[in-house]
Design a protein around this motif. Structure first.
Motif, PDB file in Angstrom:
ATOM      1  N   GLU A 141      35.845  36.578  40.663  1.00 45.96           N
ATOM      2  CA  GLU A 141      36.726  37.053  39.472  1.00 45.96           C
ATOM      3  C   GLU A 141      38.162  37.065  40.324  1.00 45.96           C
ATOM      4  OE1 GLU A 141      34.347  39.615  36.447  1.00 45.96           O
ATOM      5  OE2 GLU A 141      34.551  40.752  38.507  1.00 45.96           O
ATOM      6  N   ARG A 192      34.862  37.392  34.248  1.00 56.38           N
ATOM      7  CA  ARG A 192      34.154  36.203  33.449  1.00 56.38           C
ATOM      8  C   ARG A 192      34.049  36.242  32.309  1.00 56.38           C
ATOM      9  NH1 ARG A 192      28.808  34.818  36.365  1.00 56.38           N
ATOM     10  NH2 ARG A 192      29.226  32.856  35.218  1.00 56.38           N
ATOM     11  N   SER A 224      28.012  45.172  31.849  1.00 54.31           N
ATOM     12  CA  SER A 224      28.505  43.726  31.091  1.00 54.31           C
ATOM     13  C   SER A 224      27.613  42.833  31.519  1.00 54.31           C
ATOM     14  CB  SER A 224      29.952  43.578  31.711  1.00 54.31           C
ATOM     15  OG  SER A 224      30.339  42.302  31.156  1.00 54.31           O
ATOM     16  N   ARG A 225      26.990  42.839  32.678  1.00 46.10           N
ATOM     17  CA  ARG A 225      26.273  41.706  33.198  1.00 46.10           C
ATOM     18  C   ARG A 225      24.900  42.016  32.221  1.00 46.10           C
ATOM     19  NH1 ARG A 225      27.415  43.198  38.984  1.00 46.10           N
ATOM     20  NH2 ARG A 225      28.243  41.129  39.896  1.00 46.10           N
ATOM     21  N   HIS A 246      36.833  46.985  40.356  1.00 48.98           N
ATOM     22  CA  HIS A 246      35.112  46.296  40.857  1.00 48.98           C
ATOM     23  C   HIS A 246      35.277  44.755  40.550  1.00 48.98           C
ATOM     24  CE1 HIS A 246      33.643  50.000  41.645  1.00 48.98           C
ATOM     25  NE2 HIS A 246      34.359  50.550  40.788  1.00 48.98           N
ATOM     26  N   VAL A 287      30.660  47.044  35.283  1.00 47.33           N
ATOM     27  CA  VAL A 287      30.250  45.785  35.698  1.00 47.33           C
ATOM     28  C   VAL A 287      28.859  45.434  35.147  1.00 47.33           C
ATOM     29  CG1 VAL A 287      30.242  44.183  37.468  1.00 47.33           C
ATOM     30  CG2 VAL A 287      32.215  45.794  37.263  1.00 47.33           C
ATOM     31  N   GLN A 288      27.850  46.521  35.588  1.00 50.36           N
ATOM     32  CA  GLN A 288      26.476  46.278  35.430  1.00 50.36           C
ATOM     33  C   GLN A 288      26.193  46.189  34.115  1.00 50.36           C
ATOM     34  OE1 GLN A 288      24.347  45.348  37.614  1.00 50.36           O
ATOM     35  NE2 GLN A 288      22.654  45.601  36.168  1.00 50.36           N
ATOM     36  N   THR A 328      29.967  39.017  34.295  1.00 49.14           N
ATOM     37  CA  THR A 328      30.836  40.327  34.658  1.00 49.14           C
ATOM     38  C   THR A 328      31.982  40.207  33.973  1.00 49.14           C
ATOM     39  OG1 THR A 328      31.864  38.735  36.460  1.00 49.14           O
ATOM     40  CG2 THR A 328      30.322  40.160  37.042  1.00 49.14           C
ATOM     41  N   SER A 382      36.971  46.362  34.361  1.00 47.13           N
ATOM     42  CA  SER A 382      36.270  46.628  35.407  1.00 47.13           C
ATOM     43  C   SER A 382      36.772  47.901  36.128  1.00 47.13           C
ATOM     44  CB  SER A 382      36.216  45.400  36.680  1.00 47.13           C
ATOM     45  OG  SER A 382      35.894  44.334  35.886  1.00 47.13           O
ATOM     46  N   THR A 391      35.060  41.119  41.493  1.00 45.88           N
ATOM     47  CA  THR A 391      34.301  40.106  42.469  1.00 45.88           C
ATOM     48  C   THR A 391      35.187  39.290  43.004  1.00 45.88           C
ATOM     49  OG1 THR A 391      33.267  38.502  40.938  1.00 45.88           O
ATOM     50  CG2 THR A 391      32.199  40.724  41.194  1.00 45.88           C
ATOM     51  N   TYR A 445      34.541  46.654  27.319  1.00 46.39           N
ATOM     52  CA  TYR A 445      33.347  47.557  27.043  1.00 46.39           C
ATOM     53  C   TYR A 445      33.470  48.105  25.745  1.00 46.39           C
ATOM     54  CZ  TYR A 445      36.413  51.239  29.022  1.00 46.39           C
ATOM     55  OH  TYR A 445      37.361  52.123  29.245  1.00 46.39           O
TER      56      TYR A 445
END
Length: 441
Positions: free
Chosen positions: A256, A232, A222-223, A251, A219-220, A229, A213, A253, A187
């Motif tokens: 992940e 990924r 990054s999407r 967080h 996470v949001q 995510t 994460s 997934t 991030y």
């Protein structure tokens, strides 16, 4: 002749299957464990130095897989605030005040606390990392050190400086220090910089230690920004093709977690920080079920307040039980293994660390188990995870060298450290200068 013989200790090796804990003699020659025999099997005359381990449990030294050691300087300076304010209004303004000498004395204070709480190895991620390395040398501890990289401004210069750090320190102090690259996070670090870090790590033969994460918002974001995510994204950029230590992954997934397992990446779980910052708790039972290497970390004392691994273990175990609604989740013995054999696996030192087997490095702690708060003992792992305190650690040994005995530090002068840290506190706490190390969004 052995160099050191620990007699009559209750041997507990959380990463090894076998008999229940029992009294043993443990012999050390040089840097390594030479023999482990039932109590009374090794004559006292066979060793130059003796330690009477009666009333104590012998464990592999605890491994802290994610810390910012020098952040003990900011312990208690940013309390009861959400994560964005924690970074932007407190920590990153205060960290602009740091000098390399400040970092050295912060790392010295952290080393004293770590040794006193039975931590023999720490994976540290921070600035002025040469100063941290110098403190590690003085303390006698073992460390995996990663200079924090942001990839902003002159990213090639950052990589060159990190490479120079690795050239100076990787394998130094008789092998007690290992170097990693430390990109801060997906991030904050631009994607192309992370790609360059992964390539540089392959050239240098190093691993990468990164925050990932930490919050659902990350996470949001990054999407929205990358269409992926965070983990990924790291996979796409080649970061998972290097040895990778993921701090937090709170967080991650299910997909992940599968990626982490497939690539052999490790996770450092820091439950107390995430409780304090209301950021979420990593699904470490799901990770372990898929074969991900999981260790435990303290994070920095600015968000955790202590570097106590026993506290982290009891939180880790109880939070998995609470989150999953299953009292059987993460049993005490398996929780204890997170800070020993699990930590060794995360750091790529399985068989060398996190075990008391002959041939392993002699990183050993003795924990008093004769206190009223522990007795009676029906289950020794449970007694250590749920009842023991950091102050119950009596003796800490790294590479066969005794760093603390009878609660007395042998390599560090606490009074001097306290004076040096105390002289810096007012200046380090200043936040009115308008500067900020980075901006958390």
């Amino acid at each position: 002749m052995y160099d050191l013989l620990i007699q009559r200790c209750i041997l507990l090796d959380p990463g090894a299957a076998g008999d229940p804990p029992a009294a043993h003699d443990l012999a050390i020659q040089g840097q390594r464990i030479a023999a482990v025999q039932p109590a009374g099997s090794i004559a006292a005359a066979a060793a130059h130095e003796l330690i009477d381990g009666a009333g104590m449990a012998a464990l592999p030294g605890l491994i802290n897989t994610h810390a910012h050691a020098a952040m003990v300087l900011f312990r208690g300076a940013a309390e009861d605030v959400p994560v964005e304010a924690w970074f932007n209004e407190y920590i990153w303004p205060m960290e602009t005040n740091l000098t390399p000498e400040d970092v050295y004395w912060g790392a010295m204070l952290a080393a004293a606390e770590l040794i006193e709480s039975g931590v023999t190895t720490v994976a540290d991620h921070y600035f002025a990392i040469d100063s941290v390395a110098e403190a590690i040398v003085q303390s006698g501890m073992r460390a995996h050190l990663a200079p924090t990289l942001f990839g902003q401004g002159a990213p090639r210069d950052e990589l060159d400086q990190a490479g120079a750090f690795a050239a100076r320190w990787h394998g130094a102090a008789g092998g007690r220090i290992r170097a990693w690259l430390g990109p801060h996070s997906p991030y904050l670090c631009p994607p192309e910089f992370l790609r360059a870090v992964a390539a540089e790590a392959k050239v240098l033969g190093l691993g990468c230690h990164i925050h990932v994460s930490e919050t659902a918002e990350q996470v949001q974001a990054s999407r929205e920004r990358h269409g992926l995510t965070p983990i990924r994204l790291l996979a796409q950029l080649g970061m998972l093709d290097t040895p990778l230590l993921c701090a937090h992954a709170a967080h991650a997934t299910p997909e992940e977690i599968g990626l982490l397992a497939a690539h052999g990446a490790g996770v450092a779980h820091c439950p107390k920080t995430f409780l304090k910052l209301a950021a979420g708790i990593a699904p470490i039972e799901a990770m372990r079920a898929q074969g991900v290497a999981v260790g435990v970390g303290s994070d920095g004392a600015a968000s955790n307040n202590t570097l106590d691994m026993l506290e982290q273990l009891r939180l880790a175990a109880m939070l998995q039980k609470h989150t999953l609604g299953d009292a059987r989740a993460l049993p005490a013995a398996e929780a204890l293994a997170l800070a020993t054999s699990g930590g060794a696996r995360v750091l790529g030192q399985t068989g060398e660390l996190g075990t008391l087997a002959p041939g392993a490095l002699a990183d050993i702690i003795l924990v008093r188990i004769d206190g009223a708060h522990i007795q009676p003992i029906h289950n020794l792992p449970a007694a250590l995870v749920y009842s023991a305190r950091a102050s119950d650690v009596d003796t800490t040994i790294v590479d066969g060298r005794v760093l603390m005995r009878g609660r007395r530090l042998l390599t560090l002068d606490k009074a001097m450290i306290f004076r040096e840290v105390g002289a810096r506190v007012a200046r380090l706490r200043e936040r009115q200068h308008g500067r900020r190390l980075q901006t958390y969004q």
